[in-house]
Motif scaffolding. Structure first.
Motif, short mmCIF file in Angstrom:
data_model
loop_
_atom_site.label_atom_id
_atom_site.label_comp_id
_atom_site.label_asym_id
_atom_site.label_seq_id
_atom_site.Cartn_x
_atom_site.Cartn_y
_atom_site.Cartn_z
N GLN A 161 9.92 47.45 73.75
CA GLN A 161 10.37 47.08 74.73
C GLN A 161 12.02 47.74 74.82
N LEU A 162 12.79 48.31 74.90
CA LEU A 162 14.52 48.52 74.50
C LEU A 162 14.20 49.54 75.31
N PRO A 163 15.19 49.80 75.72
CA PRO A 163 15.17 51.37 75.86
C PRO A 163 15.59 52.45 74.95
N GLY A 165 17.65 54.82 73.88
CA GLY A 165 18.78 54.72 73.14
C GLY A 165 18.72 53.69 71.70
N GLY B 42 24.91 54.45 80.36
CA GLY B 42 24.40 54.41 78.94
C GLY B 42 22.76 53.77 78.55
N ASN B 43 22.53 53.70 77.07
CA ASN B 43 21.59 53.50 77.22
C ASN B 43 20.91 51.61 77.27
N GLY B 44 20.09 51.80 78.31
CA GLY B 44 19.06 50.06 79.12
C GLY B 44 19.68 50.21 80.47
N ALA B 45 20.52 51.24 80.59
CA ALA B 45 20.94 50.69 82.34
C ALA B 45 19.49 51.14 83.20
N THR B 48 15.78 55.14 83.23
CA THR B 48 14.27 55.52 83.37
C THR B 48 12.91 54.63 83.73
N THR B 49 13.14 53.26 84.06
CA THR B 49 12.84 52.48 84.85
C THR B 49 13.00 53.14 86.67
N GLU B 95 10.37 61.05 80.10
CA GLU B 95 11.28 59.95 78.88
C GLU B 95 9.77 60.91 77.83
N GLU B 172 15.93 62.79 81.48
CA GLU B 172 16.87 63.15 80.05
C GLU B 172 16.39 64.82 79.52
N GLN B 205 21.99 61.26 79.70
CA GLN B 205 22.53 61.16 79.18
C GLN B 205 23.72 62.34 78.53
N1 LIG Z 1 8.02 48.07 79.88
C1 LIG Z 1 8.85 48.04 79.67
N2 LIG Z 1 9.20 46.28 79.29
C2 LIG Z 1 9.84 45.57 79.49
N3 LIG Z 1 11.42 45.62 79.74
C3 LIG Z 1 11.07 47.50 79.67
C4 LIG Z 1 10.12 48.00 79.28
N4 LIG Z 1 11.09 48.93 79.81
C5 LIG Z 1 12.78 49.34 79.82
N5 LIG Z 1 12.63 47.80 79.51
C6 LIG Z 1 13.99 46.97 79.80
O1 LIG Z 1 14.14 47.91 81.05
C7 LIG Z 1 15.67 48.41 80.97
C8 LIG Z 1 16.52 49.14 81.20
O2 LIG Z 1 15.48 50.43 79.85
P1 LIG Z 1 15.03 52.09 81.08
O3 LIG Z 1 14.69 52.42 80.21
O4 LIG Z 1 15.16 51.75 82.77
O5 LIG Z 1 17.12 52.15 81.18
P2 LIG Z 1 17.44 53.50 80.63
O6 LIG Z 1 18.64 54.17 81.38
O7 LIG Z 1 16.80 54.55 80.82
O8 LIG Z 1 17.86 54.22 79.04
P3 LIG Z 1 17.74 55.09 78.13
O9 LIG Z 1 19.00 56.17 78.50
O10 LIG Z 1 18.04 54.84 76.48
O11 LIG Z 1 16.74 55.75 78.40
C9 LIG Z 1 16.52 47.92 79.01
O12 LIG Z 1 17.43 46.82 79.28
C10 LIG Z 1 15.00 47.63 78.78
O13 LIG Z 1 14.96 46.71 77.71
#
Ligand SMILES: Nc1ncnc2c1ncn2[C@@H]1O[C@H](COP(=O)(O)OP(=O)(O)OP(=O)(O)O)[C@@H](O)[C@H]1O
Ligand SMILES: Nc1ncnc2c1ncn2[C@@H]1O[C@H](COP(=O)(O)OP(=O)(O)OP(=O)(O)O)[C@@H](O)[C@H]1O
Ligand SMILES: CC(C)C[C@H](N)C(=O)O
Ligand SMILES: [Mg+2]
Ligand SMILES: [Mg+2]
Lengths: 264, 269, 417, 309, 358
Positions: A161-163, A165, B42-45, B48-49, B95, B172, B205
Motif C-alpha cells: 500500500q505504500l507509494p 518511492g 513527493g512520494n505519497g503525495a 498516482t491516485t 506507473e 512518471e 518526480q
Molecule cells: N491500493 C492502495 N491501498 C491503500 N492505500 C493506497 C493504495 N494506493 C496508494 N495508497 C496510499 O495513497 C497515498 C498516495 O499514494 P500515491 O500512489 O497516489 O502517491 P504518489 O504521489 O503517486 O507517490 P509516488 O511518487 O511515490 O508514486 C499513499 O499514502 C499510499 O500509501
C-alpha cells in the motif's frame, strides 16, 4: 573527506551472458575496490541489471568468473552470496508485498537468526530458549534503519500500500539490514524527486563512510552518478565502453554518443 | 479565470482506499485543451491516485471517489469504464509499467490498438511508435517480461500511443529511462502536443524536466494541491527552486555536499 | 412426555446418489404417513423429520446429533449408508438409540450378542453374496460345476463394496472358482479400464456391487465392451429402476438379487398407499414411483421401524410412546409372521421375519430378478443364505470387534431384560 | 496384442473426452487468469439443461422429429449458457477486477455451489438421458488379424472428432485474432488491459460464454455416454491432470495432455493394477502429470512461468 | 471512541512484539478463551458440542495447518485431506498396535507421520509452483485415498477397511462426554494456535512469507527456498495430521478413507481463502463459515419458510442452502477479497476512528 580505498573486493572477469539469441553481456570485466562507490551506467537494455543478477547468483553467466575477496567462482549461488555479505536492491521493486514494513526489513536479518524452529515455536516473554531475546535484538537493529529512512509512520503498513518511492526505501532498508560488505543498488532513486534523491545520496554516502560498505550503483541520474561515485563503468549493448573516474567517463566520446547525448 | 476550453476538470475530489484510507482530500485541477499540465510532488503525495481517479482505474485498486466531480469536456465521467474513456480518447500510462508479461513487445503494442479498427491506421501507429523508440523494434519479438526496465517503460508508453489518444495521462514516464531517452520522451510529448494537439496531464518526480515542458503545474502534498501556477512562474518561485529544483541560491548543490546531519546523527545513535 | 412416536429420517435427495436416495426416502415417508392414516401404532401417532446427509458421513453424523433428541427423542435411525452406519455404530450405544440397517451396514452386526444396537434386518451383504453364488451354481448345474469358473466382483471402493469379499473368498475356496476383484472409485463414473479388463479376462460372471451412478455406468460399459448383461448380477442396491432407466434396452437381461421384494406395484400395501396417502394429495413423490424397487425398500424399512415399536408396546405399555431404548427391545423381539405381514399388506412381498437377542437379522431370504428392457421381473425361486457358512463368519468377526473394543458378549440376563 | 491395441484406443478416446472438459478450464484461464473451479458444475448445468429441454420441448411444441428437438434444445441450452455468462460477469467478476488468482478461484467456488443448487432446483436431481443418436454397441475391427478383433466404440470416435474440431477452432481463435490477443492480455494484467481500453466486461462475457458452450458440448457427449446426473461434475477432477500436463494456458496442450493421461491411466490400470489391487488409475494420472511437471514445471505446452526480478 | 490505543505507549520492543499489541484485544481474547473453556460448557447443549463445536474446533485446527502452508508460505496444496488421513490412520496404528500407548502420544505420532508424508509430497514444490503445484498435490490426495483403501496393514486388516477407536482417556481422564471431547479439542487448538502464531511472527514465518511473496528476492537475501518450503510443509502437515487424528478419534470414532477425501482438501483450502490467507484468526473465521453456515442455513431456511407459512421439502432446502451459501461466498469476496480476517481488521480500524470518520 578522504576515504581510503582498499584492495579489489569484487572482481568480474570476462563475463558473458546470453538468453537464447540475446546477448545481454559480452565479455565484461571490471573490478570493485573495497570502500568505493562504483557506478554502472548505460542506456536501457545495456545489461546493467543483468550484471548485478550475475553477481547475485540470480543469473548464471555462460562464460567468465567472479571473485570475491580473492575467492573465484564460476557462478555464485544466491545463498552463498548473501552469506558472503553482498546485498542488493531491485529495479522493479521486489518487496514482499503481503508483509509489513518491519517484517520486510526483518527478513534482511534472517541470516543472523540462529534459534531453530522449535525455539521459535516456543518463544515466550520469559526469555526461555532465547528466541525472544534474539528477536528483540534484531528488531532493535531494524528500528534504527527505520528511523533513519524516516518511515516510522509506516512501520506496520503492508508494503503493497505504500507509494512507489517509499517502497524503494524499504527495499534499501531490507538490504541494509543484512549489514552487507558490498551493497548493489539498482536504480535506487528512480521515481524520487530532488529532495528525496538528496536524502538517498546522503544516505548511501553515510553507509559508505561509516561502515566502509562498498557500493555498486546503477543510476540514470547523471547528476547523482557524477557527484557521488568514485569510478564508473559504462555498458552499451552488453559491452563495456568505458571505465574510469566520472571525469574521464564524462569526456569519453563513445560514452557521450551512446548514452549521455548532450553533455551534462 | 476564464476557461478557454477545459478538457479535464477535476473538482474537489476525495478518494478513499479500502473504505478507510483517505488519500485525496479535495483535489481540484483542470487541463485546458491542447496544453500540458504537470502534477508534481513527493512520494505519497497522491499523484498516482489523482490520475487513477480520472482514468477510472481506481476501482481495481479498491479505491473510490467519495466527493467531488470529474468532467471530461463537460461530461461527468466518474461512472464510465476505463474502456469507455479510451474510446473517448483518454488513456493512462500506468506507473510501474504493467506490460503484459507473456506477450511479446509487438503484441503488447498491438493490444493498444484494440479500440482501433482501421488496419492501415494501426500499422501507421505501430510504425510511429517504432520510430519514437527504435529500441523496441529490435526487441519486438521478446516477451515483455524479459526486457529491461527501460524497455518496458517504452513499451508502456508506446502501447498507450497505439490507442490514438487525445488526452494522455502519464504517470512518471521518465522513471527508469536513460537520460537521452527521458529527453526523447518529453520531446515526443511536445511533438504530439503541438502536432496532434494531444492534451497531457503528467505526474512527475523529475520536476526539472516537467516544468521545462509543461504549460501549467500543480504541486501536491499529502493529498492536497498546495501550489499551482504557470510552469514559468513555478520555475521561478523561490520555494520551488529550493525544494524541487535544487537550485536554492543559484548554484546547483552537489549531491555529495547536501547537509543531512540530522539524519546522520540518528543513524549513528 | 411426547405424544407422538418420532422417527428421524436420514435422506439424500441431492448430490451424486440422489436418484437412488430419493425413492427410498419417499417410500419411507409414505409408509409413516400410511401408519398415521391407519390410526397410528395402537393409537400412537407417528411423526418424522428428514435431514439431508448427501450420503456424506460427517453430515450424517450431524443429522444424527440434530435429530436424536428432537420431539421427545428418536426411536430409531436408518442411515442408508454403510459409511454413516459405521460411524453411528460407535455413537448409538452411548445414546441408547437403535439402528436399523436393512440390507446394508456391517455384516457381523447380525450378531446381537455383540452389536446390541444394530439391526441389519432381513439381510446383510454376506447373505446377498451367498445367495448370488448359490444362484450361479444352480444355473451352472451344481456347485461342482463352479470349479475353474471365473467370477469378477466389480465393487464400489468403500466399506460397502468390500463387505462381500470375505464371503466370496470363503466360497471361492470351497468351490474352487476364481474370484477377481475390480474396485471402482467413487462415484463410479470411470469404469473403462475395469471393463477392458473384463473383456480380456472374460469372466463367466460379473457381480456388480455398486450404488448410484456406478450401476448404470457399469451397464453402459458392459454394453460398450460387449459383455453379456445376462451374466451380470447386481447386489440388491444395484437392481432398481434408476440403475437401468437410462440404459433402457441396453440393460436387458441384467439380473440382480432382491431383498425379498422386487417391484411390487400390485401389492396390497401399495394400493393402500395410493388410496390413503396419494389420493389425499399427501404423497411424497410422484405416483409412478410408488411400488418401484427402492421405494419398496423404503417402505419395508419403515415397516420394520414401526413394527418394532408395536412389539415394544407389548412389553412397555400399549398405546404409549416408547423410548429408543424400549424400541430396541422391540426390534430384538420382532416376530413378523406371514399372517401379520399379510395384514400389513405385504402379502407376496415378503416372508416371515423374527429376530432374537442372538440374531438381529431375522431372515436370510432372497430372490433374483431380471430387467426385461422395461421392467424388473422375478426370475428365480426363493433362496436362503447358508447358515453353515455365514454363522461362523459372523461370530468370528463380531468377536474380533468385541476384542478390539474391549466389549464382553451380552449375558443371557441382558437378553431377557 | 489386440488387447493392447484396445486399451490404447480406449485410453486415447477417454483422453479426448477429458480434453473436452479440460478445454473449458484452459479457455477461461488463458483468457482471464481465472482458474474456473466451476467448470465441472457448468458441464452438469449445461447437460441438465440440454437433457431436460430435449425432453420437454418436443412435448410442448409437438415436435416429432428427434433431430429438430435436439437442435432446439441445443440452441436454448446455448442461450442459457449465454445468460449465465452474462450474469456471472455482472454479479461476480466485474466486482473482482484486479484481484488475485486465489480470490477469483474462490469466487468460482461460490458459483459452483450456486449452480449445483440452481441446476438441481430447476432441472431436478434424477438421472436423465441425452439421446443424440450416438451408437452404443461396439464394433470390431481387424477381426481377420486378431482373434476377437479390436473393439472400438463409435460413440467415442465421434466424441473424439468433435473434441478435435473444437480445439482447432479455439487454437486459431487465440493465436490469430486480435480478440485472442486481448484475451491473453487480460489474463496477464486486468488493470493494464483496462487502461488501454480493452472492455473487460464484454471480454468476460465472451469468454465465459465460449467456455459455457464448451461445457455444453462436453456435457452432451459425457451425458449421452453416462447419463446426466450430479456425478457429471466429477469429470472435472479427471480433467485436472490433463490441463497441468498439457499446460494451463495451452489449447493444443489440453488435447495432447488428454491423450497422454488417457493412455497412461488405462494402461496402468490394466497392466499394473492387478498387481497392486486395482483402482490406481486416478492417482496414476496425477502422478504421471507430476512427473512431467518435474521436467517442465509449466506443463508440456504451457507458457513459461515468469519469475524475474 | 472506546477502541483506541491512545495512551498505550510501548516502551520496549517486547511489548510491541506481543501477539496482541493493543490492550483491548488482549483482554478480549483472554476473556474469549476463558469463556470457551468455562462458559461454553455451562451454556451449550449436546447437539452444539457434537455437531458444531467439535467439528469446528478440529477443522479450525486443520485449517490452521493449511494456512501455514498456503497462506503463509504460498504453496497451494490440495493434499490436506491426505495428510489428515495419514494423521488419523497412523495415530490409529500407533494406538492399537502398541499396548498402553497414551492417547496424546498416539495423536502426535500421527502428526509426525503426516509430517514425513507431507515433506515427501512437498518436494515437487521446489520446482513446481502455483496452480500446477496445487494440482500436483492432488497426487498425494488420490494416492493416500487409494493406499488406505487397498493396503490392509493400515486398517489393521479389517475387512471393510473402516477402523474405529473408542474409550479414549488421557492420564486417567476419560474423554467420553461431549464436554470432555470439546475441552480436549479446544486444548489442542489453543496450544497449536499459540505455537503457530509464534512461528509466523518469528524468523521462520518471515521466511515463509518471503518465499510466498517473491521467491527470487527471498533467495537473494539468503533464504533457502528448500528449507523454507519443506519446513512449511512439515509444520503444516504436522498440524493437519494431528487434526486428522482428532477427527477420527474424537469426532467420528469410526472412519474410512472417504472421511478424508478430496472434498475435505477443497473444504480446508476454501476455509483458508475465505477466512484470510496468512492469518491465524482467519483460519477460525474460515472454519466457522464453512462448517457452521451450511448447518445454520439448513435449519434456518425451514424456519424462515415456516414464518411465511411454507413447508419446504428437504431437497428444496438443500438446494437453496447450496445457492445461498454460494452467493454468500461471492458476496463476502466482493466486500473483502482478502478474507473475513481482513474484514475484521478493517472493521476494527473503522472502530478506531469512530465516531470521527477518517
Ligand atoms: N491500493 C492502495 N491501498 C491503500 N492505500 C493506497 C493504495 N494506493 C496508494 N495508497 C496510499 O495513497 C497515498 C498516495 O499514494 P500515491 O500512489 O497516489 O502517491 P504518489 O504521489 O503517486 O507517490 P509516488 O511518487 O511515490 O508514486 C499513499 O499514502 C499510499 O500509501
Ligand atoms: N531473463 C531474460 N531473458 C531474456 N532476455 C533478458 C532477460 N533478462 C534480460 N534480458 C535482456 O537483456 C538485456 C539487458 O537487460 P538488463 O535488464 O540488464 O538491462 P538494463 O541495463 O538494466 O536496462 P535498464 O536501464 O532499462 O534497466 C535486455 O535487452 C533484456 O531484454
Ligand atoms: C446403504 C445402501 C443404500 C448402499 C450404499 N451404497 C452403502 O453405503 O452401503
Ligand atoms: Mg535495469
Ligand atoms: Mg505514483
Amino acid at each position: 573527506m578522504t576515504k581510503k580505498i582498499g584492495d579489489v573486493i569484487l572482481d568480474v572477469n570476462n563475463i558473458s551472458l546470453r538468453f537464447g539469441g540475446v546477448k545481454a553481456l559480452t565479455d565484461i570485466s571490471f573490478d570493485v575496490r573495497e570502500h568505493e562507490v562504483r557506478a554502472i551506467i548505460g542506456p536501457n537494455g545495456a545489461g546493467k541489471s543483468s550484471m548485478l543478477n550475475c553477481i547475485n547468483g540470480v543469473y548464471q553467466p555462460q562464460e567468465g568468473t567472479i571473485s570475491f575477496r580473492g575467492q573465484t567462482f564460476k557462478h555464485m549461488n544466491s545463498r552463498q552470496v548473501a552469506e558472503m555479505g553482498i546485498a542488493r536492491t531491485f529495479q522493479n521493486l521486489a518487496l514482499f508485498k503481503g508483509m509489513s514494513v518491519i517484517d520486510n526489513i526483518m527478513t534482511g536479518r534472517n541470516l543472523r537468526i540462529k534459534s531453530n524452529l522449535f525455539a521459535q515455536a516456543f518463544r515466550n516473554p520469559f526469555g526461555i530458549g532465547g528466541a525472544q531475546k534474539e528477536e528483540e535484538a534484531n528488531r532493535e537493529f531494524v528500528e534504527h534503519i527505520i528511523d533513519f529512512l524516516e518511515i516510522q509512520a509506516h512501520r506496520k503498513t503492508p508494503v503493497g500500500q505504500l507509494p512507489y518511492g517509499l517502497q524503494k526505501r524499504v527495499d534499501l532498508g531490507r538490504a541494509l539490514a543484512m549489514e552487507p560488505q558490498v551493497l548493489l543498488l539498482d536504480e535506487p532513486m528512480a521515481g524520487m524527486n530532488l529532495e528525496e534523491k538528496q536524502d538517498m545520496s546522503r544516505f548511501i554516502l553515510d553507509v559508505n563512510d561509516e561502515f566502509g560498505t562498498t557500493i555498486v550503483l546503477i543510476e540514470h541520474d547523471m547528476g547523482v552518478v557524477m557527484d557521488i561515485s568514485d569510478r564508473v563503468v559504462v555498458l552499451d549493448y552488453g559491452k563495456k565502453i568505458g571505465d574510469g573516474t566520472p571525469e574521464e567517463v564524462r569526456n569519453n566520446e563513445e560514452v557521450i554518443s551512446a548514452y549521455l547525448g548532450t553533455s551534462h | 479565470m476564464s476557461t478557454p476550453n477545459i478538457v479535464l476538470n477535476v473538482n474537489g475530489i476525495e478518494v478513499i482506499y479500502n473504505h478507510v484510507i483517505l488519500v485525496l482530500k479535495g483535489v481540484s485541477l483542470n487541463v485546458p485543451q491542447g496544453k500540458i499540465a504537470a502534477v508534481l510532488g513527493g512520494n505519497g503525495a497522491g499523484k498516482t491516485t489523482t490520475l487513477r481517479a480520472i482514468s477510472n482505474l481506481l476501482k481495481a485498486e479498491r479505491g473510490e471517489v467519495t466527493k467531488g466531480s470529474i468532467e471530461l469536456r463537460g461530461e461527468r465521467i466518474e461512472n464510465l469504464t476505463p474502456a469507455d474513456l479510451v474510446n473517448r480518447g483518454v488513456v493512462q500510462v500506468m506507473e510501474g509499467r504493467h506490460c503484459f508479461a507473456h506477450l511479446t513487445i509487438e503484441e503488447n503494442l498491438l493490444t493498444g490498438s484494440y479500440t482501433r479498427k482501421d488496419k492501415g491506421e494501426i500499422a501507421a501507429n505501430l510504425e510511429k511508435v517504432y520510430n519514437y523508440f527504435p529500441r523496441l523494434k529490435t526487441r519486438r519479438t521478446s516477451q515483455a517480461a524479459y526486457t529491461s526496465g527501460g524497455e518496458q517503460q517504452m513499451c508502456a508508453i508506446g502501447r498507450a500511443l497505439m490507442t490514438n489518444p487525445s488526452v494522455m495521462l502519464l504517470d512518471e514516464p521518465s522513471m527508469g529511462l536513460a537520460p537521452q531517452i527521458v529527453e526523447e520522451v518529453f520531446e515526443i510529448v511536445k511533438d504530439l502536443n503541438t502536432k496532434e494537439k494531444v492534451t497531457f496531464l503528467l505526474a512527475e518526480q523529475n520536476t526539472n524536466m516537467a516544468l521545462r515542458y509543461a504549460d501549467y503545474g500543480y504541486i501536491m502534498e499529502s493529498g492536497r494541491i498546495v501550489m499551482d501556477g504557470a510552469a514559468e512562474d513555478l520555475r521561478n518561485n523561490e520555494d520551488v527552486k529550493e525544494f524541487y529544483l535544487g537550485m536554492g541560491g543559484g548554484e546547483r548543490k552537489s549531491f555529495k555536499d547536501v547537509k543531512s546531519y540530522k539524519r546522520r546523527k540518528r543513524w549513528l545513535a | 412426555q411426547a405424544k407422538e412416536q418420532f422417527f428421524p429420517s436420514l435422506v439424500y435427495r441431492t448430490g451424486a446418489y440422489a436418484p437412488n436416495g430419493v425413492p427410498f426416502a419417499n417410500g419411507y415417508a409414505d409408509y409413516l404417513k400410511l401408519t398415521n392414516a391407519r390410526g397410528g401404532i395402537n393409537g400412537v401417532m407417528v411423526s418424522f423429520e428428514e435431514c439431508e446427509t448427501g450420503y456424506a458421513t460427517d453430515r450424517g453424523v450431524e443429522c444424527y446429533e440434530r435429530l436424536k433428541g428432537k420431539n421427545g427423542g428418536a426411536t430409531v435411525f436408518q442411515p442408508l449408508s454403510t459409511g454413516i452406519t459405521f460411524a453411528l455404530t460407535e455413537k448409538a450405544p452411548g445414546d441408547k438409540i437403535p439402528l436399523i440397517t436393512a440390507g446394508y451396514g456391517r455384516s457381523e452386526s447380525a450378531d446381537g450378542g455383540v452389536f446390541k444396537w444394530n439391526f441389519p434386518i432381513a439381510g446383510t451383504y454376506w447373505v446377498a453374496a451367498d445367495v448370488l453364488i448359490q444362484h450361479i451354481a444352480k444355473k451352472e448345474g451344481g456347485y461342482d460345476k463352479l470349479k475353474g469358473k471365473k467370477i469378477a466382483l466389480v465393487y464400489h471402493d468403500s466399506p460397502y463394496g468390500k463387505e462381500p469379499i470375505p464371503l466370496l473368498q470363503e466360497r471361492a475356496a470351497m468351490h474352487g472358482f476364481q474370484l477377481s476383484l475390480l474396485p471402482v472409485t467413487h462415484p463410479g463414473v470411470e469404469q473403462k479400464a475395469t471393463w477392458l479388463q473384463i473383456r480380456q479376462n472374460r469372466p463367466d460372471y460379473v457381480l456388480n456391487w455398486g450404488w448410484g451412478v456406478m450401476n448404470s455406468t457399469a451397464l453402459k460399459e458392459a454394453q460398450a465392451t460387449g459383455y453379456p448383461r445376462e451374466k451380470m448380477y447386481g447386489v440388491w442396491w444395484a437392481g432398481a429402476e434408476p440403475d437401468v432407466k437410462d440404459v433402457g434396452a441396453g440393460a436387458k437381461g441384467y439380473n440382480a438379487i432382491t431383498m425379498q421384494h422386487g417391484t411390487e406395484t400390485g401389492s396390497a400395501v401399495v394400493k393402500e398407499i395410493l388410496d390413503k396417502v396419494h389420493a389425499k394429495g399427501q404423497g411424497t413423490g410422484p405416483k409412478e414411483e410408488v411400488g418401484q424397487v427402492l421405494y419398496m425398500r423404503g417402505l419395508m424399512s419403515a415397516m420394520f421401524a414401526v413394527e418394532g415399536v408395536r412389539a415394544a408396546q407389548e412389553k412397555y405399555g400399549k398405546g404409549k410412546v416408547v423410548t429408543g431404548e424400549q424400541a430396541r427391545w422391540g426390534y430384538e423381539n420382532l416376530n413378523l409372521t406371514q399372517a401379520k405381514l399379510d395384514a400389513l399388506g405385504f402379502k407376496g412381498v415378503m416372508r416371515p421375519i423374527s429376530t432374537s437377542c442372538q440374531d438381529h437379522m431375522g431372515a436370510a431370504w432372497a430372490r433374483i430378478h431380471t430387467w426385461d428392457g422395461s421392467k424388473w421381473e422375478f426370475s428365480s425361486d426363493w433362496y436362503q443364505a447358508d447358515e453353515q457358512i455365514i454363522k461362523p463368519m459372523v461370530k468370528a468377526a463380531a468377536d474380533k470387534y468385541a476384542a478390539e473394543k474391549k466389549l464382553t458378549r451380552r449375558t443371557s440376563a441382558d437378553c431377557t431384560s | 496384442m489386440a488387447f493392447f491395441l484396445e486399451t490404447l484406443l480406449g485410453g486415447l478416446m477417454a483422453g479426448m473426452l477429458y480434453s473436452l472438459v479440460a478445454l473449458g478450464f484452459v479457455l477461461i484461464y488463458k483468457a482471464s487468469g481465472v482458474f474456473n473451479f466451476a467448470q465441472g458444475a457448468m458441464v452438469l448445468f449445461a447437460a441438465l439443461a440440454m437433457a431436460r429441454f430435449s425432453g420437454w420441448i418436443p412435448g410442448w411444441l409437438g415436435i416429432e422429429d428427434k433431430f429438430l428437438g435436439n437442435l432446439i434444445a441445443f440452441i436454448l441450452a446455448g442461450a442459457l449458457m449465454f445468460v449465465l455468462a452474462w450474469l456471472i460477469e455482472r454479479l461476480v467478476l466485474r466486482h473482482l477486477v484486479n484481484q488475485e488468482g486465489v480470490t477469483l478461484l474462490m469466487a468460482t467456488l461460490g458459483i459452483t455451489y450456486f449452480l449445483d443448487g440452481l441446476g438441481q432446483t430447476i432441472f431436478g436431481s434424477d438421472i436423465y438421458q441425452i439421446d443424440v443418436g450416438m451408437p452404443k454397441d461396439p464394433i470390431f475391427l481387424f477381426e481377420g488379424v486378431f482373434e476377437g478383433g479390436v473393439l472400438v466404440n463409435l460413440e467415442d470416435v465421434y466424441a473424439a472428432c468433435v473434441a478435435a474440431l473444437l480445439v482447432m477452432v479455439l487454437s486459431l481463435f487465440f493465436q490469430k485474432t486480435g480478440t485472442g490477443r486481448a484475451l491473453r492480455a487480460v489474463a496477464d494484467d486486468h488493470q493494464a488491459a483496462q487502461s488501454i481500453g480493452i472492455p473487460l466486461n464484454r471480454i468476460w462475457v465472451i469468454v465465459w460464454f465460449v467456455a459455457g458452450i464448451t461445457a455444453l458440448v462436453a456435457g452432451i457427449i459425457w451425458g449421452s455416454k453416462m447419463g446426466v446426473q450430479f456425478s457429471l461434475t466429477t469429470v472435472a477432477l479427471r480433467a485436472l491432470p490433463v490441463i497441468i500436463l498439457g499446460g494451463l494456458t495451452s489449447v493444443p496442450g489440453a488435447i495432447i495432455g488428454g491423450l497422454i493421461i488417457g493412455v497412461g491411466e488405462k494402461l496402468s490400470e490394466v497392466y499394473l493394477g492387478p498387481y497392486v489391487g486395482g483402482g490406481i488409475e486416478i492417482w496414476f494420472a496425477y502422478v504421471l502429470a507430476l512427473v512431467f511437471l518435474l521436467f517442465r514445471p509449466q506443463g508440456l505446452f504451457g507458457e513459461k512461468i515468469i519469475d524475474r526480478v | 471512541m472506546f477502541y483506541r490505543e491512545n495512551g498505550q505507549f510501548k516502551t520496549s520492543y517486547r511489548t510491541d512484539q506481543q501477539i496482541f499489541p493493543i490492550a483491548q484485544d488482549r483482554w478480549l481474547i483472554l476473556a474469549l478463551i476463558a469463556f470457551a473453556f468455562i462458559g461454553v460448557p455451562l451454556l451449550v447443549d449436546e447437539y452444539m458440542f457434537r455437531a458444531i463445536l467439535i467439528p469446528f474446533l478440529i477443522l479450525a485446527l486443520a485449517a490452521l495447518g493449511v494456512n501455514i502452508l498456503v497462506g503463509y508460505c504460498g504453496q497451494i496444496s490440495l493434499g490436506s485431506g491426505a495428510f489428515m488421513a495419514v494423521g488419523a490412520y497412523m495415530a490409529y496404528n500407533t494406538y492399537v498396535r502398541i499396548e498402553g500407548m497414551p492417547l496424546i502420544v498416539a495423536l502426535l505420532a500421527g502428526g509426525f507421520f503426516a509430517t514425513l508424508v507431507g515433506m515427501f509430497f512437498g518436494i515437487p514444490s521446489l520446482r513446481v509452483k502455483g496452480l500446477y503445484l496445487a494440482v500436483a498435490t492432488l497426487a498425494a490426495q488420490f494416492f493416500c485415498d487409494w493406499a488406505f483403501l487397498r493396503i490392509g496393514w493400515f486398517t489393521n486388516n479389517t475387512a471393510s477397511g473402516s477402523v474405529s477407536v473408542s474409550n479414549l482417556s488421557v492420564l486417567g481422564w476419560t474423554i467420553n462426554t461431549p464436554v470432555e471431547k470439546y475441552l480436549f479439542c479446544l486444548g489442542f487448538l489453543v496450544v497449536f494456535a499459540l505455537l503457530a502464531k509464534n512461528l509466523v511472527r518469528s524468523a521462520i514465518g518471515r521466511e515463509w512469507m518471503a518465499i510466498r511473496d517473491m521467491d527470487v528476492a527471498a533467495a537473494v537475501i539468503g533464504i533457502r527456498p528448500m528449507y523454507a518450503k519443506l519446513s512449511a510443509f512439515a509444520v503444516s502437515s504436522f498440524i493437519i495430521g494431528v487434526a486428522g487424528g482428532l477427527w477420527g478419534f474424537v469426532h467420528l470414532g469410526s472412519w474410512e478413507p472417504a472421511a478424508f477425501s478430496i472434498d475435505r482438501s477443497f473444504q480446508l483450502l476454501f476455509m483458508v481463502i475465505i477466512g484470510g490467507m496468512g492469518s491465524i484468526m482467519g483460519s477460525f473465521f474460515g472454519a466457522a463459515f464453512i462448517v457452521v453456515l451450511p448447518i445454520f442455513l439448513n435449519q434456518f431456511l425451514p424456519w424462515l419458510g415456516g414464518l411465511v407459512g411454507m413447508t419446504i421439502s428437504t431437497a428444496a432446502i438443500s438446494h437453496t442452502e447450496f445457492m445461498v451459501f454460494g452467493a454468500l461466498i461471492v458476496w463476502f469476496l466482493i466486500v473483502e477479497p482478502h478474507g473475513l480476517a481482513k474484514l475484521w481488521s478493517i472493521g476494527k480500524q473503522k472502530l478506531r476512528l469512530w465516531p470521527f470518520p477518517h
